[in-house]
Design a protein around this motif. Structure first.
Motif, PDB file in Angstrom:
ATOM      1  N   VAL A 251      73.980 -49.546  35.751  1.00 57.52           N
ATOM      2  CA  VAL A 251      73.290 -48.591  34.872  1.00 57.52           C
ATOM      3  C   VAL A 251      73.220 -47.214  35.522  1.00 57.52           C
TER       4      VAL A 251
ATOM      5  N   ALA B 181      72.179 -46.328  38.514  1.00 57.96           N
ATOM      6  CA  ALA B 181      70.884 -46.065  39.155  1.00 57.96           C
ATOM      7  C   ALA B 181      70.909 -46.381  40.639  1.00 57.96           C
TER       8      ALA B 181
ATOM      9  N   GLU C  23      61.945 -45.833  34.277  1.00 56.39           N
ATOM     10  CA  GLU C  23      63.169 -45.388  33.612  1.00 56.39           C
ATOM     11  C   GLU C  23      64.342 -46.306  33.958  1.00 56.39           C
ATOM     12  N   THR C  24      64.461 -46.653  35.241  1.00 58.08           N
ATOM     13  CA  THR C  24      65.538 -47.542  35.681  1.00 58.08           C
ATOM     14  C   THR C  24      65.378 -48.927  35.060  1.00 58.08           C
TER      15      THR C  24
ATOM     16  N   ASP D 259      63.919 -49.711  32.286  1.00 58.67           N
ATOM     17  CA  ASP D 259      64.252 -49.648  30.854  1.00 58.67           C
ATOM     18  C   ASP D 259      65.764 -49.709  30.644  1.00 58.67           C
ATOM     19  N   LYS D 260      66.513 -49.000  31.491  1.00 53.94           N
ATOM     20  CA  LYS D 260      67.973 -49.014  31.382  1.00 53.94           C
ATOM     21  C   LYS D 260      68.530 -50.410  31.680  1.00 53.94           C
TER      22      LYS D 260
ATOM     23  N   ALA E 101      67.808 -52.709  28.778  1.00 52.42           N
ATOM     24  CA  ALA E 101      68.696 -52.420  27.645  1.00 52.42           C
ATOM     25  C   ALA E 101      70.096 -52.983  27.868  1.00 52.42           C
ATOM     26  N   ALA E 102      70.476 -53.124  29.154  1.00 50.68           N
ATOM     27  CA  ALA E 102      71.786 -53.668  29.494  1.00 50.68           C
ATOM     28  C   ALA E 102      71.764 -55.186  29.631  1.00 50.68           C
TER      29      ALA E 102
END
Length: 418
Positions: free
Chosen positions: A157, A159, A170-171, A173-174, A177-178
């Protein structure tokens, strides 16, 4: 624990104590501990082998269950029955309370012969001394506020290991989502409390941590900052997988190793698991302090030597104490365990980058006044107070309790526990 330990004074006074062992006594020691996972088990095996090499008979008494809560119950029962083990893995205020109850032996002779005062930081001495005398021997120093991350998973992602809680969210959440589990976690109360105290440190800073978790300042415990801590904990709950309840910490570490999860918040005993699996720091995994990098949360394992009868047991305690704080064993043990030596003069050549960072950060924290005892791991608090923190933290983490309700409950619980 304190009330119980005092109640045991009568029981421990009935145990015959031998002041010194004859030179010909063959050393023997029953060792009660809770090091049963991969890296921990290897570390204990190293101590057993060193003890055997000195002609000692090691009687192993492991109690499974990270954090030592199960072992504490076994210890209380053994002492109450007048049958304490020779050496017991305990730490923090519990050492002082057992010493106050008259249950611990005096290690002055060994400590003087080995110049413990010269090689142990003052903060460590304060943990293992009672009324100026050594009653326990420190094995290591663990840092609690670590993130262990799989760099390959983070790279999916785009990160890196987050340095603030905003970046963490934020990380996460990414990752979510993946389709990746952001946080490997075991749903056990002590693990919930471990995450909780790192969030307290990261959001509140060292002064707030000291006021709230060490000094038990009611204004700090009931503050908006503490509400923000529980807000972050609520977010963290959303980043773990559905199967987390009851999972042991080392199984969560294995999730990171296998790439099933990106990160774990855990003390550096987790590094022992990576090492046992042949993983290389900086390649297979990354270590970093938890977001905000405020201070250093200290956890130190120690072995207390309980009053026992029999020349062989007393001699065994002396040999164990000498071995545990010897430079050779301090290096060997901590390389297996993932921790750093308690003594400051152990050569660094064999230690990895994570350990060197821990050593350097501990020295800097000690000099800067930001070396803090872990609440979750019984250095800052123990007994009912620690239990109150853990109860509220885990109740909030495993329910839909609001942050404000958690703060209100925390204040009430700590007041009652003192």
């Amino acid at each position: 624990m304190k009330t119980f330990a005092r109640a045991l004074c009568g029981a421990v006074s009935m145990i015959a104590v031998t002041a010194a062992a004859p030179a010909l006594a063959e050393p023997k020691a029953e060792v009660l501990h809770y090091w049963t996972s991969g890296g921990e088990a290897k570390a204990v095996q190293a101590l057993q082998e060193a003890f055997a090499a000195r002609g000692g008979e090691w009687v192993d008494a492991p109690v499974a269950g990270g954090g030592g809560d199960a072992q504490a119950a076994v210890l209380r029962a053994r002492v109450l029955a007048g049958d304490p083990p020779a050496a017991v893995q305990i730490k923090g205020p519990n050492i002082q309370e057992w010493a106050e109850a008259g249950a611990l032996g005096d290690l002055t002779a060994v400590a003087t012969a080995q110049d413990w005062d010269k090689v142990l930081p003052e903060a460590i001495q304060n943990i293992v001394k009672y009324e100026g005398k050594y009653v326990a021997v420190p094995v290591n120093v663990h840092r609690v506020d670590w993130i262990w991350a799989n760099p390959e998973v983070l790279a999916k992602v785009g990160a890196e290991v987050p340095t603030t809680w905003e970046e963490f969210n934020e990380t996460a959440d990414k990752l979510q989502a993946a389709g990746i589990i952001p946080l490997a976690h075991g749903g056990q109360p002590w693990q919930d409390a471990t995450v909780f105290e790192t969030v307290v440190l990261g959001i509140g800073g060292t002064d707030f941590y000291r006021k709230a978790l060490v000094e038990l300042d009611m204004d700090a415990l009931g503050s908006d900052t503490m509400v923000a801590v529980f807000d972050q904990m609520r977010k963290m709950r959303g980043y773990v997988d559905p199967d987390f309840p009851g999972r042991d910490w080392n199984l969560a570490t294995a999730m990171v190793m296998r790439g099933e999860a990106a990160m774990q918040i855990m003390g550096d005993w987790a590094k022992g698991e990576f090492a046992a699996a042949g993983k290389v720091p900086g390649v297979d995994y990354v270590c970093a302090s938890t977001p905000s990098d405020n201070g250093y949360l200290l956890n130190s394992d120690s072995f207390a030597m309980f009053n026992v009868s029999g020349d062989d047991n007393v001699e065994g305690q002396a040999v164990l104490a000498e071995l545990i704080l010897g430079t050779e064993f301090q290096e060997t043990f901590n390389l297996f365990k993932g921790s750093i030596p308690a003594r400051t003069d152990v050569p660094r050549a064999e230690f990895d980058d994570c350990a060197i960072k821990s050593m350097d950060d501990m020295v800097a924290a000690a000099e800067g006044g930001t070396l803090l005892g872990s609440m979750a791991h019984e250095i800052a608090q123990a007994g009912a107070v620690r239990g109150a923190f853990i109860d509220v933290a885990t109740a909030h983490f495993n329910s839909d309790m609001s942050s404000q309700d958690a703060v209100d409950q925390l204040v009430k619980a700590i007041k009652l526990a003192q």
